[in-house]
Design a protein around this motif. Sequence first.
Motif, PDB file in Angstrom:
ATOM      1  N   LEU A  89       5.926  -6.942   0.665  1.00 25.79           N
ATOM      2  CA  LEU A  89       5.973  -6.051   1.827  1.00 25.79           C
ATOM      3  C   LEU A  89       6.784  -6.666   2.970  1.00 25.79           C
ATOM      4  O   LEU A  89       7.492  -5.948   3.684  1.00 25.79           O
ATOM      5  CB  LEU A  89       4.554  -5.707   2.280  1.00 25.79           C
ATOM      6  CG  LEU A  89       3.748  -4.865   1.277  1.00 25.79           C
ATOM      7  CD1 LEU A  89       2.296  -4.740   1.719  1.00 25.79           C
ATOM      8  CD2 LEU A  89       4.381  -3.497   1.063  1.00 25.79           C
ATOM      9  N   ILE A 111       6.978  -0.908  -5.067  1.00 25.90           N
ATOM     10  CA  ILE A 111       6.514  -2.285  -4.967  1.00 25.90           C
ATOM     11  C   ILE A 111       5.827  -2.591  -6.296  1.00 25.90           C
ATOM     12  O   ILE A 111       4.854  -1.933  -6.663  1.00 25.90           O
ATOM     13  CB  ILE A 111       5.542  -2.491  -3.789  1.00 25.90           C
ATOM     14  CG1 ILE A 111       6.170  -2.038  -2.467  1.00 25.90           C
ATOM     15  CG2 ILE A 111       5.075  -3.944  -3.734  1.00 25.90           C
ATOM     16  CD1 ILE A 111       7.349  -2.848  -1.992  1.00 25.90           C
ATOM     17  N   VAL A 132      -0.584  -1.211  -0.714  1.00 28.42           N
ATOM     18  CA  VAL A 132       0.827  -0.815  -0.812  1.00 28.42           C
ATOM     19  C   VAL A 132       0.997   0.676  -0.520  1.00 28.42           C
ATOM     20  O   VAL A 132       1.895   1.070   0.228  1.00 28.42           O
ATOM     21  CB  VAL A 132       1.402  -1.189  -2.196  1.00 28.42           C
ATOM     22  CG1 VAL A 132       2.749  -0.535  -2.429  1.00 28.42           C
ATOM     23  CG2 VAL A 132       1.492  -2.704  -2.329  1.00 28.42           C
TER      24      VAL A 132
END
Length: 157
Positions: A89, A111, A132
Amino acid sequence: MYFLNPSYGKVSLDDINEHIKAYLKEDPKATYKVVIGTDSKTTQKCSIIVTAFIIHRVGKGARFYYQKVKSKPLIDLRYRIYKETELSLTVMDQLKQHGITDLLADWPIEIHLDVGQQGETRKLIQEVVGWVTSVGYVAKIKPNAYGASAVADKYTR
């Protein structure tokens, strides 16, 4: 800050921006995906953590860049998976700050998490996937998390 690329060696975010522009220009009608994945290897002495940034031209290959960090040993599995997710991230935020994601705004951002239904990491899936997705990205887990389990993993050695 810099990344590594097998073809170009050490590159800056500005270099990556130019590489991506050229890559997109080669086949502007193609479908692309943006993938970030992190993996780590831990020994008694240290942990090697690699985060890969991949521009996947779906069905036609990819370009990728990676960062490699050495840290104190990350022994605790939960902490290690959280650290990997955090680094993915963080790289995404760095790419945004340099306008790289603006070039890729038409394509999904994934991700890739180094967790899966097999093994001890299955207990962490809900937590890291929730993290996420709560910040607006698509989360992928093994066996679909090639950004972490194949690309980043390759450079942890």
